[in-house]
Design an enzyme around this catalytic site. Structure first.
Site, PDB file in Angstrom:
ATOM      1  N   HIS A  56      46.240  26.575  55.383  1.00 43.33           N
ATOM      2  CA  HIS A  56      44.778  27.333  55.734  1.00 43.33           C
ATOM      3  C   HIS A  56      44.588  28.113  57.059  1.00 43.33           C
ATOM      4  CE1 HIS A  56      43.737  25.198  52.030  1.00 43.33           C
ATOM      5  NE2 HIS A  56      44.090  24.074  52.526  1.00 43.33           N
ATOM      6  N   LYS A  94      34.221  69.392  43.243  1.00 49.36           N
ATOM      7  CA  LYS A  94      32.885  69.692  43.341  1.00 49.36           C
ATOM      8  C   LYS A  94      32.212  70.200  42.043  1.00 49.36           C
ATOM      9  CE  LYS A  94      29.561  72.711  45.917  1.00 49.36           C
ATOM     10  NZ  LYS A  94      29.454  73.446  47.004  1.00 49.36           N
TER      11      LYS A  94
END
Length: 560
Positions: A324, A144
């Site tokens: 595929h 922070k």
């Protein structure tokens, strides 16, 4: 802002790590920059044993470690030293008034919660003790305040941090501190997500643990909105008189914990970048071990996963060849070689450059057969040594060893623009007792076997999906067409084996009788489909006219 103004010199560092790899070397580098080191517990002992001078956290706080180490860094003199804004006069005055010393760097990695719960013998009590409290608190405080404080959460960062400190007289740039803070928050986020996942599974509520009288409807709805109730608990708290909407299986808030395994050569196309991440699941193609061959690509993984999931849906010895993400052929037999030969016979042209998956140990005869044509990837749960020797002669053939074959459960995710679609996996398995015969002719036992086989293959074929098959062998596959009758035509057109006497599976109902008429023209004998169309009577009439047997499943398997 100049680069010099961006720099923050590291004068004091707090080190507390569970993973101690590289920490002695990093601490020594910090000491060469005259950085004062503060440490705790096992880390302090580890560093002292290596001859590194340091201060104990208890000397800084004035309090000893207590409660079996649960409380040691949760103190204002730690978090004040991390959170104080160095340019804020009030913060500096507060530090001076309370004897708080600034801390410029935090080096922390967290208790090994994930590794602990992965052990088969772990108890809930042991898992709870591996929930880190002080570590995440320090990481978040430092992150922070990244404009003033550096946070380092992984050994992989040590060399980079030390190298930059060497270039800037023991200081780090604001850009580096910002990037390290970003990754620190990612670290704590994933840590908490994994804890939530484990506790969701192991803290399932029971009626004995829930006071049904103490939770009012308003509080219940508030808790649901916040996402703190599991589906099971909500069910316990609801009453028959409750007229609210049916409870969702999905929490209002969800976070994915993913760990990067490695970057890929490129994405779906060469101009796209890609990487492979591991989810919390501990089985599947992502966790497979590559034994041979060149690097896997993005498309390799997509196709391999489609092949692996298909064979995992069968308990019999099964081989699938995928192109595929659709099956070019699937075969079942007593041996892996015979299963492969059956799969290959469906469409040997499309099998060129395909993915081969088996749900059984792969032997030398199968390996020799696979190497007769160009194959991109082979995946199996295990290999004979002689089989591996054969496969490794093909330098471009990627050989993967997966875990025990098992159908995946849980949730699956698909990203769309601006969001994520989440659903439970399609784990449904059909048995002969689930079938409803709707035609005048009953299917034979051989036809039922072939229909169930075709139905499972159809489940793994892109919609609209049509599969022609015999028992244990696909004959033709029609996938991904906009019209179902076109899939019927395509599957027949692509068939290399005789269609006459085969059966046909459809992943969803036939909206018109044209699909049935077209399939009958090719000599099929039986059909399996979900049913449920307003045109079902016409479709059934068509099957009866052609002398076909047809069964309804009352469930569909769309795959988009």
């Amino acid at each position: 802002m100049t680069e010099q103004a961006d720099l923050v010199k590291i004068r004091r560092a707090l080190i507390s790590v569970s993973d101690k790899s590289g920490i002695v070397e990093f601490a020594r580098q910090l000491r060469t920059f005259k950085v004062e080191i503060i440490s705790t517990g096992g880390t302090a002992r580890h560093l002292r044993d290596a001859g590194i001078e340091l201060r104990d956290v208890s000397d800084l706080t004035g309090f000893p470690e207590m409660m079996d180490g649960r409380v040691k860094t949760l103190h204002p003199r730690i978090h004040g030293g991390l959170l104080a804004l160095r340019e804020n006069p009030k913060h500096i005055a507060a530090m001076q008034n309370h004897g708080i010393e600034p801390i410029d760097m935090v080096v922390v990695n967290l208790y090994p919660f994930e590794q602990t719960v992965a052990r088969e013998d772990v108890t809930l009590a042991k898992a709870i003790e591996q929930i880190d409290i002080g570590g995440p608190a320090m990481i978040r405080s430092a992150a922070k305040n990244w404009k003033d404080v550096t946070v380092v959460v992984a050994p992989a960062m040590y060399d980079f941090v030390a190298e930059e400190m060497g270039r800037h007289d023991a200081a780090l740039t604001i850009n580096t501190r910002a990037q390290l803070a970003k990754w620190a928050f990612a670290d704590t986020s994933q840590y908490d997500t994994r804890i939530f996942s484990y506790l969701s599974e192991h803290l399932s509520p029971t009626p004995e643990t829930v006071n049904l009288q103490s939770v009012g409807p308003t509080l219940l709805r508030a808790m649901e909105t916040f996402g703190t109730l599991t589906h099971e608990l909500t069910g316990l708290l609801r009453t028959d008189e409750d007229d609210s909407d049916q409870e969702s299986l999905f929490a209002p808030y969800h976070d994915l914990a993913m760990t990067r395994i490695n970057d890929l050569r490129y994405g779906e196309n060469p101009h796209q970048q890609a990487s492979l991440y591991q989810l919390e699941e501990r089985s599947g193609s992502a966790q497979s071990q590559q034994l041979s061959g060149k690097e896997m690509s993005y498309n390799n993984y997509l196709d391999t996963d489609a092949a692996w999931q298909l064979v995992c849906d069968f308990s019999e010895t099964t081989c699938a060849i995928i192109k595929h993400t659709n099956p070019a052929g699937v075969g079942q037999a007593a041996t892996s070689e015979a299963a492969y030969r059956k799969a290959l016979a469906t469409d040997p042209v499309s099998a060129f450059g395909g993915i081969v998956a088996l749900n059984c140990k792969l032997d030398a005869a199968t390996a020799k057969a696979i190497t007769e044509i160009f194959t991109e990837v082979v995946i199996a749960p295990d290999y004979d040594e002689s089989a591996l020797e054969i496969l490794k002669t093909k330098k471009n053939l990627r050989v993967l060893q997966a875990g025990h074959p098992e159908a995946l459960t849980g949730l699956e995710y698909r990203q769309i623009s601006g969001g994520m679609l989440v659903q439970t996996r399609d784990t449904h398995r059909l048995s002969s007792s689930d079938l409803k015969v709707v035609t005048k002719r009953q299917p034979t036992e051989d036809e039922i076997s072939a229909l169930l086989f075709a139905w499972t293959v159809c489940k793994h074929t892109k919609s609209n999906a049509i599969v022609y098959a015999r028992s244990g062998e696909t004959v033709g596959v029609g996938a991904g067409q906009m019209s179902r009758v076109d899939s019927v035509k395509l599957g027949a057109m692509r068939a290399r084996l005789p269609l006459n006497g085969s059966v046909m599976a459809s992943d969803a109902f036939f909206p018109f009788r044209d699909g049935m008429d077209e399939a009958a023209r090719h000599g099929i004998t039986a059909v399996i489909q979900p049913g449920g169309s307003v045109k079902d009577p016409e479709v059934i009439a068509s099957a009866d006219e052609h002398g076909l047997a047809m069964v309804f499943t009352s469930i569909r398997h769309f795959k988009h």
